[in-house]
Design a protein around this motif. Structure first.
Motif, PDB file in Angstrom:
ATOM      1  N   VAL A 108       0.828  -1.206   0.000  1.00 22.18           N
ATOM      2  CA  VAL A 108       0.000   0.000   0.000  1.00 22.18           C
ATOM      3  C   VAL A 108       0.864   1.259   0.000  1.00 22.18           C
ATOM      4  O   VAL A 108       2.073   1.181   0.232  1.00 22.18           O
ATOM      5  CB  VAL A 108      -0.959   0.011   1.216  1.00 22.18           C
ATOM      6  CG1 VAL A 108      -1.950  -1.135   1.139  1.00 22.18           C
ATOM      7  CG2 VAL A 108      -0.188  -0.045   2.524  1.00 22.18           C
ATOM      8  N   ASP A 109       0.230   2.387  -0.221  1.00 18.94           N
ATOM      9  CA  ASP A 109       0.903   3.696  -0.238  1.00 18.94           C
ATOM     10  C   ASP A 109       2.162   3.651  -1.102  1.00 18.94           C
ATOM     11  O   ASP A 109       3.225   4.127  -0.710  1.00 18.94           O
ATOM     12  CB  ASP A 109       1.267   4.135   1.192  1.00 18.94           C
ATOM     13  CG  ASP A 109       0.045   4.220   2.088  1.00 18.94           C
ATOM     14  OD1 ASP A 109      -1.053   4.402   1.564  1.00 18.94           O
ATOM     15  OD2 ASP A 109       0.191   4.092   3.320  1.00 18.94           O
ATOM     16  N   ALA A 110       2.026   3.050  -2.258  1.00 19.09           N
ATOM     17  CA  ALA A 110       3.184   2.856  -3.134  1.00 19.09           C
ATOM     18  C   ALA A 110       3.347   4.013  -4.113  1.00 19.09           C
ATOM     19  O   ALA A 110       2.366   4.503  -4.672  1.00 19.09           O
ATOM     20  CB  ALA A 110       3.022   1.550  -3.902  1.00 19.09           C
ATOM     21  N   THR A 111       4.590   4.428  -4.274  1.00 14.60           N
ATOM     22  CA  THR A 111       4.902   5.435  -5.296  1.00 14.60           C
ATOM     23  C   THR A 111       6.101   4.941  -6.094  1.00 14.60           C
ATOM     24  O   THR A 111       7.015   4.338  -5.537  1.00 14.60           O
ATOM     25  CB  THR A 111       5.259   6.802  -4.676  1.00 14.60           C
ATOM     26  OG1 THR A 111       6.191   6.601  -3.612  1.00 14.60           O
ATOM     27  CG2 THR A 111       4.049   7.531  -4.145  1.00 14.60           C
ATOM     28  N   ALA A 124       8.718   2.918  -3.544  1.00 12.46           N
ATOM     29  CA  ALA A 124       8.634   2.966  -2.077  1.00 12.46           C
ATOM     30  C   ALA A 124       7.214   2.561  -1.708  1.00 12.46           C
ATOM     31  O   ALA A 124       6.253   3.054  -2.315  1.00 12.46           O
ATOM     32  CB  ALA A 124       8.933   4.372  -1.583  1.00 12.46           C
ATOM     33  N   CYS A 125       7.082   1.652  -0.775  1.00 18.32           N
ATOM     34  CA  CYS A 125       5.741   1.212  -0.394  1.00 18.32           C
ATOM     35  C   CYS A 125       5.743   0.644   1.022  1.00 18.32           C
ATOM     36  O   CYS A 125       6.795   0.530   1.656  1.00 18.32           O
ATOM     37  CB  CYS A 125       5.203   0.174  -1.370  1.00 18.32           C
ATOM     38  SG  CYS A 125       6.069  -1.380  -1.308  1.00 18.32           S
ATOM     39  N   THR A 126       4.567   0.314   1.490  1.00 18.06           N
ATOM     40  CA  THR A 126       4.427  -0.300   2.801  1.00 18.06           C
ATOM     41  C   THR A 126       3.774  -1.665   2.617  1.00 18.06           C
ATOM     42  O   THR A 126       2.692  -1.750   2.031  1.00 18.06           O
ATOM     43  CB  THR A 126       3.560   0.586   3.720  1.00 18.06           C
ATOM     44  OG1 THR A 126       4.145   1.888   3.768  1.00 18.06           O
ATOM     45  CG2 THR A 126       3.463   0.025   5.114  1.00 18.06           C
ATOM     46  N   ARG A 128       1.806  -4.781   3.882  1.00 18.40           N
ATOM     47  CA  ARG A 128       0.877  -5.134   4.962  1.00 18.40           C
ATOM     48  C   ARG A 128       0.563  -6.609   4.817  1.00 18.40           C
ATOM     49  O   ARG A 128       0.086  -7.063   3.775  1.00 18.40           O
ATOM     50  CB  ARG A 128      -0.391  -4.303   4.835  1.00 18.40           C
ATOM     51  CG  ARG A 128      -1.299  -4.501   5.994  1.00 18.40           C
ATOM     52  CD  ARG A 128      -2.565  -3.723   5.852  1.00 18.40           C
ATOM     53  NE  ARG A 128      -3.465  -4.162   6.892  1.00 18.40           N
ATOM     54  CZ  ARG A 128      -4.733  -3.880   6.932  1.00 18.40           C
ATOM     55  NH1 ARG A 128      -5.283  -3.166   5.982  1.00 18.40           N
ATOM     56  NH2 ARG A 128      -5.486  -4.315   7.902  1.00 18.40           N
ATOM     57  N   GLU A 141       7.847  -1.057   5.971  1.00 18.89           N
ATOM     58  CA  GLU A 141       8.153  -0.162   4.847  1.00 18.89           C
ATOM     59  C   GLU A 141       9.238  -0.806   3.988  1.00 18.89           C
ATOM     60  O   GLU A 141      10.222  -1.327   4.519  1.00 18.89           O
ATOM     61  CB  GLU A 141       8.644   1.164   5.431  1.00 18.89           C
ATOM     62  CG  GLU A 141       8.384   2.340   4.547  1.00 18.89           C
ATOM     63  CD  GLU A 141       8.777   3.640   5.228  1.00 18.89           C
ATOM     64  OE1 GLU A 141       8.649   3.755   6.458  1.00 18.89           O
ATOM     65  OE2 GLU A 141       9.219   4.532   4.510  1.00 18.89           O
ATOM     66  N   VAL A 161      12.968  -0.567   5.096  1.00 18.43           N
ATOM     67  CA  VAL A 161      13.263   0.818   5.481  1.00 18.43           C
ATOM     68  C   VAL A 161      12.819   1.001   6.928  1.00 18.43           C
ATOM     69  O   VAL A 161      11.726   0.566   7.300  1.00 18.43           O
ATOM     70  CB  VAL A 161      12.498   1.808   4.565  1.00 18.43           C
ATOM     71  CG1 VAL A 161      12.709   3.248   5.011  1.00 18.43           C
ATOM     72  CG2 VAL A 161      12.923   1.634   3.123  1.00 18.43           C
ATOM     73  N   THR A 163      11.216   2.943   9.655  1.00 14.02           N
ATOM     74  CA  THR A 163      10.303   4.089   9.775  1.00 14.02           C
ATOM     75  C   THR A 163      10.756   4.998  10.921  1.00 14.02           C
ATOM     76  O   THR A 163      10.755   6.218  10.798  1.00 14.02           O
ATOM     77  CB  THR A 163       8.870   3.589  10.016  1.00 14.02           C
ATOM     78  OG1 THR A 163       8.544   2.682   8.960  1.00 14.02           O
ATOM     79  CG2 THR A 163       7.864   4.724  10.036  1.00 14.02           C
TER      80      THR A 163
END
Lengths: 165, 179
Positions: A108-111, A124-126, A128, A141, A161, A163
């Motif tokens: 999620v929250d991937a760019t 970069a992503c998280t 889950r 992350e 990564v 956090t």
């Protein structure tokens, strides 16, 4: 009011056309993100999946990585380790897939950022991870590095990564 | 003929209830309302669901709350604030879907030290009235960078190694928990 409605309609049509354009001709960033989400879907295991399906998933999972890919992690419960090459990734994935009951992986929250040469990218992503018994099993992350090899975007490096420092 | 004109100018009550006297204005109102909701939920008040026990007893598992994303528009986080910290950056037009909920105990440049379960900031004991559980944490002093805040949960009865805590960069703190 008629003019306002026409303007509103025009805006809707322009937005729809823009959306359709991005669907038909996706940007490299979108293609890279699709690839990463595909990896998450492949790493997801449903409770009813048998041994053969799981073995197929391992092969499919490996196809997302380059031959010299590296997975480097530093996790509180698992320590620090680097997994190198497709063979080692296959070995670990096969072991994990055979022991886990069910697993849901989401990125999620991937760019995505594609390099100027259009041949390399960074995501970069998280991650889950949910299991049958624990919906919030783990959150981590991650940073992916990809390269365009023979027309395909392949993962060359994955690293965790921190956090909080 | 007069009746027909009359009915066109004065819509029936069903139409009034469903789409209003002037459908075009109703459409505009719906659009504005939806836009307002989306902007509020994405950029101002971010709804969250607490997952985990690290903020017990202040916040419970599965509790619903909101993050005020404008709280630190004019000033930085203050000591004692409960904040939401993002993981990866989803970009300027998206709200993060996964966050850490922690309390700020150390400000930029300060040294945080856990000794016999108590927190010392630059060598001085920190009064923490929100703590309700015993704690035996012991850790070396950690100094925050010029743009870092030390964050930790309220549940200090958890083992030190199982509790997520540490220095968060300012740009990761997305807002203050509202309630």
């Amino acid at each position: 009011m008629k003019i306002a409605l026409r303007v509103a309609l025009l805006i809707v049509v322009v937005l729809a056309a823009g959306w359709l354009w991005t669907v038909l001709f996706p940007s490299p960033e979108k293609i890279v993100l699709r690839r990463i989400h595909g990896l998450a879907a492949t790493a997801t295991i449903s409770p009813g999946e048998g041994t053969i399906t799981r073995a197929g998933k391992v092969s499919s999972l490996i196809s997302y990585f380059s031959t010299d890919a590296e997975i480097s992690y530093d996790l509180p419960d698992y320590g620090t380790r680097t997994i190198s090459g497709r063979d080692e990734i296959r070995e670990i994935a096969a072991g994990g897939f055979s022991t886990v009951g069910a697993l849901k992986v989401q990125f999620v929250d991937a760019t995505a950022r594609v390099g100027a040469d259009q041949q390399s990218a960074e995501v970069a992503c998280t991650a889950r991870v949910s299991t049958e018994s624990n919906k919030d099993f783990g959150i981590q992350e991650l940073r992916f590095q990809l390269k365009r090899i023979d027309g395909d975007w392949l993962i060359t490096r994955v690293e965790t990564v921190k956090t909080l420092q | 003929m007069q009746d027909t004109n009359h009915s066109a100018e004065n819509p029936g009550w069903v139409q009034i209830v469903l789409i209003g006297r002037r459908p075009e204005f109703t459409l505009l109102r719906i659009f504005v309302l939806v836009l307002l909701c989306v902007v509020t939920v994405k950029f101002v008040l971010l709804p969250i669901r607490v997952a985990g026990i690290s903020m017990e007893p202040t916040y419970h598992n599965h509790q619903i709350d909101c993050v005020n994303r404008l709280a630190y528009w004019r000033h930085g986080p203050q000591r004692g604030d409960v904040v939401a910290i993002r993981y990866s950056d989803p970009g300027p037009f998206s709200a993060p879907s996964q966050m850490l909920m922690k309390r700020v105990i150390g400000l930029p440049g300060e040294t945080v030290w856990f000794h016999r379960g108590r927190v010392y900031i630059n060598g001085r004991l920190l009064d923490e009235p929100y703590l309700k559980t015993p704690c035996d944490w012991e850790a070396d002093p950690m100094t925050c960078g010029p743009d870092q805040y030390f964050v930790v949960g309220d549940n200090r009865s958890m083992p030190f190694k199982d509790h997520t805590k540490g220095r968060a960069d300012r740009d990761r703190i997305i807002g203050k928990v509202l309630l």
